[in-house]
Design a protein around this motif. Structure first.
Motif, PDB file in Angstrom:
ATOM      1  N   LEU A 394       3.914  -6.169 -15.696  1.00 37.06           N
ATOM      2  CA  LEU A 394       4.329  -6.923 -14.510  1.00 37.06           C
ATOM      3  C   LEU A 394       3.445  -8.145 -14.286  1.00 37.06           C
ATOM      4  CD1 LEU A 394       5.245  -4.073 -11.987  1.00 37.06           C
ATOM      5  CD2 LEU A 394       6.742  -5.390 -13.497  1.00 37.06           C
ATOM      6  N   TRP A 395       2.197  -8.082 -14.723  1.00 36.94           N
ATOM      7  CA  TRP A 395       1.337  -9.263 -14.617  1.00 36.94           C
ATOM      8  C   TRP A 395       1.785 -10.335 -15.598  1.00 36.94           C
ATOM      9  CZ3 TRP A 395      -1.592  -9.206 -10.456  1.00 36.94           C
ATOM     10  CH2 TRP A 395      -1.932  -7.962  -9.901  1.00 36.94           C
ATOM     11  N   ASN A 396       2.273  -9.923 -16.753  1.00 31.27           N
ATOM     12  CA  ASN A 396       2.863 -10.892 -17.679  1.00 31.27           C
ATOM     13  C   ASN A 396       4.094 -11.556 -17.069  1.00 31.27           C
ATOM     14  OD1 ASN A 396       1.077 -10.703 -19.841  1.00 31.27           O
ATOM     15  ND2 ASN A 396       2.174  -9.002 -20.787  1.00 31.27           N
ATOM     16  N   ALA A 397       4.893 -10.771 -16.363  1.00 27.60           N
ATOM     17  CA  ALA A 397       6.093 -11.313 -15.718  1.00 27.60           C
ATOM     18  C   ALA A 397       5.723 -12.404 -14.708  1.00 27.60           C
ATOM     19  CB  ALA A 397       6.882 -10.194 -15.039  1.00 27.60           C
ATOM     20  N   ALA A 398       4.685 -12.130 -13.907  1.00 27.82           N
ATOM     21  CA  ALA A 398       4.253 -13.121 -12.920  1.00 27.82           C
ATOM     22  C   ALA A 398       3.786 -14.407 -13.598  1.00 27.82           C
ATOM     23  CB  ALA A 398       3.135 -12.533 -12.054  1.00 27.82           C
ATOM     24  N   SER A 399       3.077 -14.268 -14.723  1.00 28.80           N
ATOM     25  CA  SER A 399       2.591 -15.458 -15.427  1.00 28.80           C
ATOM     26  C   SER A 399       3.744 -16.266 -16.026  1.00 28.80           C
ATOM     27  CB  SER A 399       1.600 -15.055 -16.521  1.00 28.80           C
ATOM     28  OG  SER A 399       2.253 -14.440 -17.615  1.00 28.80           O
ATOM     29  N   GLN A 400       4.788 -15.568 -16.483  1.00 30.57           N
ATOM     30  CA  GLN A 400       5.916 -16.266 -17.107  1.00 30.57           C
ATOM     31  C   GLN A 400       6.657 -17.147 -16.103  1.00 30.57           C
ATOM     32  OE1 GLN A 400       6.234 -16.397 -20.331  1.00 30.57           O
ATOM     33  NE2 GLN A 400       7.055 -14.532 -21.218  1.00 30.57           N
ATOM     34  N   ILE A 401       6.881 -16.617 -14.912  1.00 33.70           N
ATOM     35  CA  ILE A 401       7.642 -17.393 -13.934  1.00 33.70           C
ATOM     36  C   ILE A 401       6.811 -18.567 -13.429  1.00 33.70           C
ATOM     37  CG2 ILE A 401       7.022 -16.172 -11.797  1.00 33.70           C
ATOM     38  CD1 ILE A 401      10.567 -17.231 -12.907  1.00 33.70           C
ATOM     39  N   LEU A 402       5.490 -18.374 -13.318  1.00 33.55           N
ATOM     40  CA  LEU A 402       4.609 -19.469 -12.911  1.00 33.55           C
ATOM     41  C   LEU A 402       4.523 -20.541 -13.994  1.00 33.55           C
ATOM     42  CD1 LEU A 402       2.730 -20.495 -10.691  1.00 33.55           C
ATOM     43  CD2 LEU A 402       0.868 -19.217 -11.765  1.00 33.55           C
ATOM     44  N   GLY A 518       8.141  -3.475 -17.750  1.00 31.57           N
ATOM     45  CA  GLY A 518       7.405  -2.829 -16.664  1.00 31.57           C
ATOM     46  C   GLY A 518       8.140  -1.615 -16.120  1.00 31.57           C
ATOM     47  N   ILE A 519       9.456  -1.739 -16.008  1.00 36.11           N
ATOM     48  CA  ILE A 519      10.272  -0.618 -15.517  1.00 36.11           C
ATOM     49  C   ILE A 519      10.278   0.521 -16.533  1.00 36.11           C
ATOM     50  CG2 ILE A 519      12.621   0.086 -14.899  1.00 36.11           C
ATOM     51  CD1 ILE A 519      13.036  -2.784 -13.839  1.00 36.11           C
ATOM     52  N   ARG A 520      10.420   0.171 -17.813  1.00 37.16           N
ATOM     53  CA  ARG A 520      10.511   1.194 -18.859  1.00 37.16           C
ATOM     54  C   ARG A 520       9.183   1.945 -19.060  1.00 37.16           C
ATOM     55  NH1 ARG A 520      14.598   1.121 -22.640  1.00 37.16           N
ATOM     56  NH2 ARG A 520      13.110   1.828 -24.237  1.00 37.16           N
ATOM     57  N   THR A 521       8.059   1.284 -18.770  1.00 37.42           N
ATOM     58  CA  THR A 521       6.756   1.900 -19.026  1.00 37.42           C
ATOM     59  C   THR A 521       6.094   2.422 -17.753  1.00 37.42           C
ATOM     60  OG1 THR A 521       5.667  -0.276 -18.876  1.00 37.42           O
ATOM     61  CG2 THR A 521       6.354   0.484 -21.064  1.00 37.42           C
ATOM     62  N   LYS A 522       6.823   2.474 -16.664  1.00 37.22           N
ATOM     63  CA  LYS A 522       6.243   2.951 -15.410  1.00 37.22           C
ATOM     64  C   LYS A 522       5.688   4.371 -15.556  1.00 37.22           C
ATOM     65  CE  LYS A 522       5.315   3.283 -11.012  1.00 37.22           C
ATOM     66  NZ  LYS A 522       4.095   2.626 -10.476  1.00 37.22           N
ATOM     67  N   LYS A 523       6.391   5.228 -16.271  1.00 43.98           N
ATOM     68  CA  LYS A 523       5.956   6.615 -16.414  1.00 43.98           C
ATOM     69  C   LYS A 523       4.618   6.727 -17.137  1.00 43.98           C
ATOM     70  CE  LYS A 523      10.508   8.852 -16.296  1.00 43.98           C
ATOM     71  NZ  LYS A 523      11.470   9.699 -17.047  1.00 43.98           N
ATOM     72  N   ILE A 524       4.431   5.935 -18.208  1.00 47.31           N
ATOM     73  CA  ILE A 524       3.183   6.037 -18.959  1.00 47.31           C
ATOM     74  C   ILE A 524       2.015   5.561 -18.119  1.00 47.31           C
ATOM     75  CG2 ILE A 524       3.527   3.786 -20.075  1.00 47.31           C
ATOM     76  CD1 ILE A 524       1.604   6.782 -21.469  1.00 47.31           C
ATOM     77  N   TYR A 525       2.210   4.511 -17.316  1.00 45.94           N
ATOM     78  CA  TYR A 525       1.109   4.037 -16.475  1.00 45.94           C
ATOM     79  C   TYR A 525       0.837   4.991 -15.311  1.00 45.94           C
ATOM     80  CZ  TYR A 525       0.722  -0.219 -19.139  1.00 45.94           C
ATOM     81  OH  TYR A 525       0.498  -1.106 -20.159  1.00 45.94           O
ATOM     82  N   THR A 526       1.862   5.681 -14.862  1.00 42.71           N
ATOM     83  CA  THR A 526       1.632   6.734 -13.870  1.00 42.71           C
ATOM     84  C   THR A 526       0.826   7.868 -14.476  1.00 42.71           C
ATOM     85  OG1 THR A 526       3.715   6.188 -12.750  1.00 42.71           O
ATOM     86  CG2 THR A 526       2.769   8.344 -12.296  1.00 42.71           C
ATOM     87  N   LYS A 527       1.105   8.220 -15.732  1.00 48.42           N
ATOM     88  CA  LYS A 527       0.339   9.253 -16.428  1.00 48.42           C
ATOM     89  C   LYS A 527      -1.120   8.831 -16.590  1.00 48.42           C
ATOM     90  CE  LYS A 527       3.853  11.581 -19.246  1.00 48.42           C
ATOM     91  NZ  LYS A 527       4.261  11.873 -20.638  1.00 48.42           N
TER      92      LYS A 527
END
Length: 544
Positions: A394-402, A518-527
């Motif tokens: 998600l931090w990559n996403a923010a950088s892309q739009i900026l 970010g949506i697809r990897t939410k589970k791994i980061y929650t783990k």
């Protein structure tokens, strides 16, 4: 267990001395981003069109495609050998360019120059692989800060080389290339002595202690960068006034998994008791033979099924490339670094098109703000993983739009837009590079991280070819006018406007891909978050 802790403690000074050495290596390994500082000299000396010049810049980035060799070597060769290979390659690649630009030899043919540029570009992949793989393995619980700090100094190295040359030699491109050849060679020879792979932190207390040290590294790095930035501004303002012109194999995955690699076994069915039937002796013997054969077959009927690794476990390169998540990360990385490289490679011509005779200020600004983007994003993304399990993509996403906004500003070409655009592109490119490195290790494990990392950075030559070599080269030449003696030139905002608009669209596409990842990897980061939290709670309960 006590032995392991003692051993880890005894190696602590070695680990941190190695990290400091790694910082020095990264501070001189960003020479691949300095092409704009001597590209105009090559263009004039070799009478090149912009498309031909951009193809030379692609050749240096193609060198990074051979970083696959460094990735393979990281699991087979010790760190000092990898550093030595990179330093020798850089000495040869940039040394040959220095001989040409300094006119000590006659200009080489175009294809020979491509080879030496490729060698120079490939040298950094050996340095980066040696440093990143070793340090991330040594500090695996603090991957974000490690990546941010190390990648930050890669970005800062462009400013270091640029302004050191400006202060000592007055922007002489030949002496600049001499620095690119000699300084990395000397630093890498020193690093060979100190950079080693050591055991990672074994307890929560050791991890906390590491985090404190990394916070100190971040503070020092930011102070250095601000001081450097102030020096650069002062130096360039004076110049404007004067000129009146503006791996060992790692077996642990990220998450300590319980025994999940199970063998699925088909238990032999119970042997049916043969019915007692009165038969002749020959018939009984035949039946016994058949039953024995069936029993033997049933005993062999043990089926072992190898389970494919899931996201967060160690993947081989083929297993990683067979996942959708790998290609989402790969393509989004292409949109960010490919467009960013196009700006860095063409900064000299972009500045000239907009009326700036000296573009070293913009090169330095992109470098320094890239440093801030890398170092801050690594630390902040790590903090929010520990605090809330926020997916790093998600931090990559923010950088892309900026970054897309930055390209639109450059396309509009309002007064001062190149200053703002340089800052925005520098920050966002830095975020993209720093965040993607630990993301790859978290999704696909550390065991083959060196090779996976070098597969990802194939985006550098690929992006350079697509956005710099083809897009910027063709569109610039379409707007340019021929110059006497060969080559061409273009002055005005229209020279790069369409290039910036197309790159802004590419960044919007990259934004969508990063959100999806970010949506697809939410589970791994929650783990990851829950795993670290449970370790902290267990440690706290043991202390009570």
């Amino acid at each position: 267990m006590g032995y392991l802790r003692t051993s880890s403690a005894s190696l602590e000074p070695t680990k941190w001395l190695g990290f400091v050495t790694a910082v020095w290596v990264q501070a001189i390994s960003g020479n691949n981003y300095t092409f704009s500082n001597y590209s105009d000299a090559l263009k004039t000396l070799m009478s090149l069109t912009q498309l031909e010049l951009n193809s030379l810049s692609v050749a240096k980035d193609v060198g990074k495609a051979f970083g696959l060799l460094a990735g393979l070597a990281s699991d087979r060769l010790p760190t000092p050998v990898i550093l030595l290979i990179g330093s020798i390659e850089g000495l040869i690649g940039y040394g040959a360019q220095w001989l040409v630009v300094s006119k000590r030899i006659q200009p080489l043919s175009y294809w020979k120059m491509c080879i030496f540029l490729c060698l120079g570009g490939n040298s950094t992949t050996w340095m980066n692989t040696a440093v990143l793989v070793t340090c991330i393995r040594n500090f695996r619980s603090n991957r974000g800060p490690v990546s941010g700090i190390l990648k930050g100094y890669v970005g800062l190295s462009t400013a270091i080389f640029t302004d050191l040359c400006a202060a000592l030699f007055g922007d002489d491109p030949a002496k600049f290339l001499a620095m690119l050849a000699l300084i990395p060679f000397a630093v890498c020879l020193t690093a060979i002595v100190f950079l080693r792979e050591t055991p990672p932190a074994a307890t929560v207390e050791e991890e906390k202690e590491e985090s404190k040290y990394f916070n100190l590294f971040n503070v020092v790095a930011v102070i250095v960068a601000f001081q450097f930035y102030a020096f650069i501004n002062g130096w360039n303002l004076n110049r404007f006034k004067n000129h009146a012109d503006v791996e060992r194999q790692i077996q642990e995955p990220l998450l300590r998994e319980e025994k999940t690699q199970k063998e699925i076994q088909e238990k032999p069915a119970e042997e049916a008791a043969p019915a007692v039937v009165e038969r002749t002796q020959a018939a009984e013997e035949e039946t016994a033979v058949v039953e024995r054969a069936q029993a033997a077959e049933e005993e062999k009927a043990v089926v072992v099924v190898k389970r494919r690794p899931v996201i967060g476990e160690d993947h081989t390169i083929l297993e990683a490339m067979s996942t959708v998540d790998f290609w989402i990360l790969f393509l989004s990385f292409l949109c960010g670094v490919g467009t960013g490289l196009a700006v860095m490679n063409n900064m000299g011509q972009i500045g000239l098109a907009l009326g700036y005779a000296d573009v070293s200020l913009f090169v330095s600004m992109t470098s320094i703000w890239g440093f801030f983007g890398r170092i801050i994003s690594g630390t902040v993304s790590e903090h929010y993983i520990k605090k809330a399990g926020t997916p790093r993509p998600l931090w990559n996403a923010a950088s892309q739009i900026l970054m897309a906004v930055g390209y639109i500003l450059m396309a509009v070409a309002l007064p001062g837009s190149l200053y703002i655009g340089s800052i925005v592109v520098g920050v966002c490119y830095g975020v993209r590079v720093a965040v993607s490195v630990p993301t790859a290790s978290e999704l696909f494990g550390l065991k083959y991280f060196g090779l996976i990392y070098n597969i990802l950075i194939l985006n550098l030559p690929l992006g350079s070819f697509l956005f710099s070599g083809l897009l910027a080269g063709f569109l610039y030449d379409a707007e340019a006018t021929p110059t006497p003696g060969g080559g061409n030139t273009c002055v005005g905002a229209h020279c790069y406007r369409n290039v910036f608009i197309i790159m802004a669209i590419a960044c919007v596409i990259g934004f969508g891909l990063d959100v999806l990842l970010g949506i697809r990897t939410k589970k791994i980061y929650t783990k990851i978050y829950m795993s670290r939290r449970s370790k902290k709670l267990a440690s706290a309960s043991n202390l009570q």
